[in-house]
Design a protein around this motif. Structure first.
Motif, PDB file in Angstrom:
ATOM      1  N   PHE B 118      36.439  52.678  76.896  1.00 56.59           N
ATOM      2  CA  PHE B 118      36.507  52.920  75.389  1.00 56.59           C
ATOM      3  C   PHE B 118      35.934  51.354  74.941  1.00 56.59           C
ATOM      4  O   PHE B 118      36.851  50.691  74.608  1.00 56.59           O
ATOM      5  CB  PHE B 118      37.742  53.567  74.998  1.00 56.59           C
ATOM      6  CG  PHE B 118      38.107  54.469  75.883  1.00 56.59           C
ATOM      7  CD1 PHE B 118      37.216  55.932  75.610  1.00 56.59           C
ATOM      8  CD2 PHE B 118      39.413  54.867  76.013  1.00 56.59           C
ATOM      9  CE1 PHE B 118      37.935  56.875  75.980  1.00 56.59           C
ATOM     10  CE2 PHE B 118      40.245  56.357  76.642  1.00 56.59           C
ATOM     11  CZ  PHE B 118      38.704  57.090  76.936  1.00 56.59           C
ATOM     12  N   PRO B 119      34.906  51.606  74.175  1.00 57.43           N
ATOM     13  CA  PRO B 119      34.118  49.658  73.981  1.00 57.43           C
ATOM     14  C   PRO B 119      35.261  50.054  72.711  1.00 57.43           C
ATOM     15  O   PRO B 119      35.420  48.479  72.118  1.00 57.43           O
ATOM     16  CB  PRO B 119      33.419  49.809  73.644  1.00 57.43           C
ATOM     17  CG  PRO B 119      33.390  51.223  73.273  1.00 57.43           C
ATOM     18  CD  PRO B 119      33.822  51.928  74.163  1.00 57.43           C
ATOM     19  N   ASN B 120      35.894  50.405  72.043  1.00 52.33           N
ATOM     20  CA  ASN B 120      36.907  50.279  70.441  1.00 52.33           C
ATOM     21  C   ASN B 120      38.391  50.209  70.935  1.00 52.33           C
ATOM     22  O   ASN B 120      38.815  49.516  69.757  1.00 52.33           O
ATOM     23  CB  ASN B 120      36.295  51.347  69.707  1.00 52.33           C
ATOM     24  CG  ASN B 120      37.373  52.679  70.527  1.00 52.33           C
ATOM     25  OD1 ASN B 120      36.031  52.593  71.499  1.00 52.33           O
ATOM     26  ND2 ASN B 120      38.042  53.092  69.719  1.00 52.33           N
ATOM     27  N   MET B 121      38.311  50.208  72.590  1.00 58.72           N
ATOM     28  CA  MET B 121      39.895  49.633  72.338  1.00 58.72           C
ATOM     29  C   MET B 121      39.841  48.240  73.334  1.00 58.72           C
ATOM     30  O   MET B 121      39.024  48.298  74.383  1.00 58.72           O
ATOM     31  CB  MET B 121      40.529  51.222  72.960  1.00 58.72           C
ATOM     32  CG  MET B 121      40.508  52.108  72.643  1.00 58.72           C
ATOM     33  SD  MET B 121      41.332  52.761  73.121  1.00 58.72           S
ATOM     34  CE  MET B 121      41.158  54.568  72.497  1.00 58.72           C
TER      35      MET B 121
END
Lengths: 248, 270
Positions: B118-121
């Motif tokens: 997950f690139p947002n985490m």
């Protein structure tokens, strides 16, 4: 000429009313945009159909006529009426929310399918996937088009003046009737709307910078020009922030 | 033997307690293309099974089915005794609801070819997110579990980085840690080294060898790394055109394959 008296009595409260209408209708439009936008990605065709119908209807509807309808037709049909401010806010929020739903839907559709699959593989529920994976990743993509829409909405708030909501346009019209000084009054209004748009764009740019940092893309710091030039990543984020601002 | 080739298809095979995964007459089509053709096989608990075969032979579809990323057109899949896509209601098999599928699926973890972090985490949240929100672990518990796993995969110093700041090999190790954090009984590995630069492949494979040796996780592995397959597998299944045409221990499949198609395939890739 415009007296200080009048300015204080009508114009200042008018600016405040404009900001209120903007604030309320933005909140409503955001709720509508996210609700309808995510429902349009539902697994169930009936949900997609209903949300799509909402979008089609409100996209094709004149906010002005809808506002008239809320203010003048609803009282005749139902025997009670909204406060004019709420007629205006509802009409703006619901129509601009429809446009916003398309932004939300498009940005969600642009999140790679692999992210959905990774979410399934970890047994997240659909709501959890939306909230923790898909919306956070789609969010930075939404901000530049949201900025455009927000400025459209801000300018659209002038419509509420026709249903006797005393916003700044209403105050301007009133003053023109009283003094016949069209040129300075409408110039002042143009400048005021421009200033509001300018402030909104600034705020959205800040938001975009933060959002991009939040998905691990170029955490933007307030560096000097030199540092920015030295780091390629910072530079590209700067460029995209410029573009976003330039559109508004 | 933990696997049953198609030739011995039995409509009502006896259920053996050690069978962790069981495919019964599973068929899957994409349009006119039959990807899985009335497939029956089972995998016993704790076994490491490698699926080999030409591309399009259905091996990845097996993993995607188990992960419920695709649904079978017919047939049933059982995981530790529960139907994956069906529920028994009044003695009849009916399509399962979302929550039933999720419950059975919790036993299964998957590592993808393209990592799919997950690139947002940050790394730590990639690993703790599901244990906290799906398994209901406390944040502290999940984080200590994540730290252990990061130590296992050798990435302790990258705990606060975003995936985009890591190399492919590091990302894949995080993805392995993320899958293991759910403590799955079954781990599905879908060509996990195919997207890596050649010099990074060995590290990831060594890590997987380690996991295979030190844990009792059942592994289903689609790979083109035949040496790795030989090392870790208890059984190798050779797929062609949606069927298992040959199966057996790696020494046999790799050294003296019986089926002509298997010989061709192995000659082409070795």
């Amino acid at each position: 000429m415009m007296s200080w008296e009048f300015f204080r009595e009508w114009f200042l409260p008018g600016i405040w009313v404009t900001i209120q209408v903007l604030l309320y209708s933005t909140v409503l439009a955001a709720i509508v945009a996210f609700t309808v936008g995510t429902l349009r990605t539902s697994r169930f065709w009936i949900v997609r159909f209903l949300a799509g119908t909402y979008f089609e209807i409100f996209r094709g509807m004149s906010a002005l006529i809808f506002m008239f309808w809320m203010a003048f037709a609803v009282p005749l049909m139902l025997g009670w009426q909204f406060v004019p401010l709420w007629s205006g806010t509802l009409a703006l929020g619901m129509t601009y929310g429809a446009y916003g739903s398309e932004i939300v839907r498009g940005a969600l559709a642009a999140v790679p399918a692999a992210q959905r699959e990774a979410g399934i593989a970890l047994s997240f529920t659909r709501m959890q996937r939306l909230r923790r994976i898909e919306i956070p990743q789609a969010w930075p993509e939404m901000i530049p088009p949201f900025n455009n829409l927000l400025i459209e909405l801000m300018k659209g708030t002038a419509l509420v003046s026709v249903i006797a909501v005393a916003d700044m346009t209403f105050a301007g019209n009133l003053l023109r009737l009283a003094t016949n000084e069209s040129a300075p009054i409408y110039t002042l209004l143009l400048v005021l709307y421009f200033l509001l748009a300018f402030i909104l764009t600034r705020l959205m740019r800040m938001l975009e910078r933060r959002a991009k940092a939040g998905v691990g893309r170029a955490p933007e710091k307030k560096n000097g020009i030199l540092t920015r030039k030295l780091s390629g990543r910072g530079e590209s984020a700067q460029a995209s922030a410029q573009t976003a601002g330039g559109v508004g | 033997m933990s696997t049953t080739p198609d030739s011995t298809t039995d409509k009502n095979p006896p259920v053996d307690g050690s069978q962790l995964i069981r495919f019964d007459n599973v068929t899957k089509r994409f349009g006119d293309n039959v990807v899985l053709d009335d497939l029956c096989f089972d995998v016993s608990s704790g076994k490491h099974v490698t699926l080999i075969g030409p591309s399009g032979s259905g091996k990845t579809t097996i993993l995607r089915l188990l992960m419920t990323l695709v649904e079978p057109d017919s047939g049933t899949v059982k995981v530790s005794g529960d139907y994956l896509f069906h529920e028994e209601r009044n003695g009849k098999l009916e399509p399962a609801g979302e929550s039933h599928i999720r419950e059975v699926r919790k036993n299964i973890g998957m590592v993808f070819q393209q990592f799919n972090l997950f690139p947002n985490m940050k790394v730590i949240r990639n690993i703790t997110e599901a244990p906290v929100h799906v398994l209901g672990l406390s944040k502290e518990e999940a984080e200590s579990r994540a730290r252990e796993l990061l130590e296992l995969v050798g990435l302790t110093e990258h705990i606060d980085k975003y995936p985009s700041q890591l190399s492919g090999g590091q990302q894949q190790r995080v993805a392995i840690a993320r899958a293991l954090a759910m403590r799955p009984q079954i781990l599905l590995l879908d060509e996990v080294t195919s997207a890596l630069d050649p010099e990074l492949v060995a590290g990831v494979l060594d890590l997987l060898r380690d996991i295979a040796r030190t844990t009792d996780i059942t592994m289903l592995c689609v790979t083109h790394e035949m040496n790795f397959a030989r090392d870790i597998s208890d059984d190798v299944l050779m797929f062609d055109a949606g069927k298992i045409i040959e199966s057996g221990p790696p020494e046999k499949i790799f050294s003296e394959p019986e089926h002509e198609r298997t010989q061709q395939f192995l000659n082409a890739i070795l």
